[in-house]
Design a protein around this motif. Structure first.
Motif, PDB file in Angstrom:
ATOM      1  N   VAL A 133       0.846  -1.183   0.000  1.00 50.03           N
ATOM      2  CA  VAL A 133       0.000   0.000   0.000  1.00 50.03           C
ATOM      3  C   VAL A 133       0.887   1.240   0.000  1.00 50.03           C
ATOM      4  CG1 VAL A 133      -1.790   1.249   1.283  1.00 50.03           C
ATOM      5  CG2 VAL A 133      -1.743  -1.258   1.326  1.00 50.03           C
ATOM      6  N   ALA A 134       0.684   2.112  -0.979  1.00 49.73           N
ATOM      7  CA  ALA A 134       1.453   3.357  -1.068  1.00 49.73           C
ATOM      8  C   ALA A 134       0.573   4.530  -0.662  1.00 49.73           C
ATOM      9  CB  ALA A 134       1.988   3.554  -2.480  1.00 49.73           C
ATOM     10  N   HIS A 165       5.161   6.589   1.249  1.00 46.57           N
ATOM     11  CA  HIS A 165       5.328   5.542   2.251  1.00 46.57           C
ATOM     12  C   HIS A 165       4.669   4.282   1.704  1.00 46.57           C
ATOM     13  CE1 HIS A 165       3.902   3.412   6.013  1.00 46.57           C
ATOM     14  NE2 HIS A 165       5.200   3.460   6.180  1.00 46.57           N
ATOM     15  N   VAL A 166       5.409   3.179   1.689  1.00 42.81           N
ATOM     16  CA  VAL A 166       4.877   1.901   1.193  1.00 42.81           C
ATOM     17  C   VAL A 166       4.972   0.878   2.307  1.00 42.81           C
ATOM     18  CG1 VAL A 166       5.121   0.063  -0.514  1.00 42.81           C
ATOM     19  CG2 VAL A 166       5.607   2.440  -1.157  1.00 42.81           C
ATOM     20  N   SER A 167       3.890   0.141   2.517  1.00 37.39           N
ATOM     21  CA  SER A 167       3.890  -0.886   3.558  1.00 37.39           C
ATOM     22  C   SER A 167       3.099  -2.102   3.094  1.00 37.39           C
ATOM     23  CB  SER A 167       3.298  -0.326   4.851  1.00 37.39           C
ATOM     24  OG  SER A 167       1.993   0.159   4.629  1.00 37.39           O
ATOM     25  N   ARG A 210       1.337   4.503  10.766  1.00 35.08           N
ATOM     26  CA  ARG A 210       1.631   5.630   9.879  1.00 35.08           C
ATOM     27  C   ARG A 210       0.714   5.578   8.651  1.00 35.08           C
ATOM     28  NH1 ARG A 210       7.659   6.331   7.385  1.00 35.08           N
ATOM     29  NH2 ARG A 210       7.192   7.967   5.888  1.00 35.08           N
ATOM     30  N   ARG A 211       0.537   4.372   8.103  1.00 35.45           N
ATOM     31  CA  ARG A 211      -0.323   4.178   6.938  1.00 35.45           C
ATOM     32  C   ARG A 211      -1.728   4.704   7.208  1.00 35.45           C
ATOM     33  NH1 ARG A 211       0.485  -0.961   6.469  1.00 35.45           N
ATOM     34  NH2 ARG A 211      -0.804  -1.373   8.259  1.00 35.45           N
ATOM     35  N   ALA A 236      -2.357   3.942  -3.783  1.00 36.91           N
ATOM     36  CA  ALA A 236      -2.047   2.989  -4.847  1.00 36.91           C
ATOM     37  C   ALA A 236      -1.662   1.690  -4.152  1.00 36.91           C
ATOM     38  CB  ALA A 236      -0.904   3.484  -5.726  1.00 36.91           C
ATOM     39  N   VAL A 237      -2.140   0.586  -4.680  1.00 35.55           N
ATOM     40  CA  VAL A 237      -1.888  -0.721  -4.088  1.00 35.55           C
ATOM     41  C   VAL A 237      -1.381  -1.656  -5.180  1.00 35.55           C
ATOM     42  CG1 VAL A 237      -2.909  -2.698  -2.897  1.00 35.55           C
ATOM     43  CG2 VAL A 237      -3.709  -0.382  -2.372  1.00 35.55           C
ATOM     44  N   VAL A 238      -0.315  -2.402  -4.867  1.00 37.71           N
ATOM     45  CA  VAL A 238       0.210  -3.397  -5.794  1.00 37.71           C
ATOM     46  C   VAL A 238       0.121  -4.769  -5.138  1.00 37.71           C
ATOM     47  CG1 VAL A 238       2.286  -4.255  -6.973  1.00 37.71           C
ATOM     48  CG2 VAL A 238       1.762  -1.809  -6.977  1.00 37.71           C
ATOM     49  N   VAL A 239      -0.387  -5.725  -5.916  1.00 36.55           N
ATOM     50  CA  VAL A 239      -0.406  -7.137  -5.534  1.00 36.55           C
ATOM     51  C   VAL A 239       0.327  -7.847  -6.658  1.00 36.55           C
ATOM     52  CG1 VAL A 239      -1.833  -9.131  -4.987  1.00 36.55           C
ATOM     53  CG2 VAL A 239      -2.676  -6.822  -4.464  1.00 36.55           C
ATOM     54  N   ASP A 240       1.408  -8.556  -6.325  1.00 35.33           N
ATOM     55  CA  ASP A 240       2.166  -9.208  -7.377  1.00 35.33           C
ATOM     56  C   ASP A 240       2.750 -10.524  -6.901  1.00 35.33           C
ATOM     57  OD1 ASP A 240       4.061  -8.073  -5.681  1.00 35.33           O
ATOM     58  OD2 ASP A 240       5.362  -7.392  -7.291  1.00 35.33           O
TER      59      ASP A 240
END
Length: 156
Positions: free
Chosen positions: A31-32, A41-43, A63-64, A75-79
């Motif tokens: 999650v950005a 911040h990405v977590s 923080r998120r 923005a969310v990445v699933v890979d």
């Protein structure tokens, strides 16, 4: 789910069915969010996919969460994949909506019935989600979705 027209990479874009299956099976997303001064911040986070929205179950003292409350853009990445021809993924972006009480203690909220059941089965093997009073739900119904499956390059 409405997929955004993906001009580049149409050959490797997932079909709606492939995308749905992929998001249902994967366990971790990234999650950005953006801080007040613009620092990204990405977590990593667990999630549930209901076929239309990505449900993020976050610690509310993180923080998120603080950044999402201030600015709901995300923005969310699933890979997944290790080798080039195994690389698959989805990027979803838009604005989150907060659903249910914060923190979540289990008050009745019909909108959370499905995501909580999906999440409980996926991560805990339970029919009902145990509430710890430390997490809450944010729903991302994507405004833009981009996907890739590099395995499709070998089948042409």
């Amino acid at each position: 789910m409405t997929l955004t027209g993906q001009r580049r990479g149409r050959k490797i874009m997932m079909t709606p069915g492939e995308l749905d299956e992929f998001l249902t099976r994967q366990r971790t997303c990234r999650v950005a969010t953006v801080s007040q001064d613009g620092t990204p911040h990405v977590s990593a986070l667990w999630f549930a996919w209901d076929g239309a929205s990505l449900w993020l179950y976050s610690v509310v003292r993180s923080r998120r969460w603080a950044q999402l409350r201030r600015d709901p853009r995300v923005a969310v990445v699933v890979d997944s994949g290790e080798e080039y021809d195994e690389l698959r993924g989805v990027e979803l972006s838009g604005r989150v909506a907060f659903v249910g009480e914060v923190p979540r203690t289990g008050e009745l909220c019909a909108e959370l019935d499905t995501p909580e059941a999906l999440f409980a089965r996926k991560y805990f093997g339970l029919d009902e989600l145990p509430h710890d009073g430390q997490h809450a739900w944010a729903r991302l119904t994507p405004e833009k979705t981009v996907s890739w499956d590099f395995g499709k390059l070998g089948s042409s």
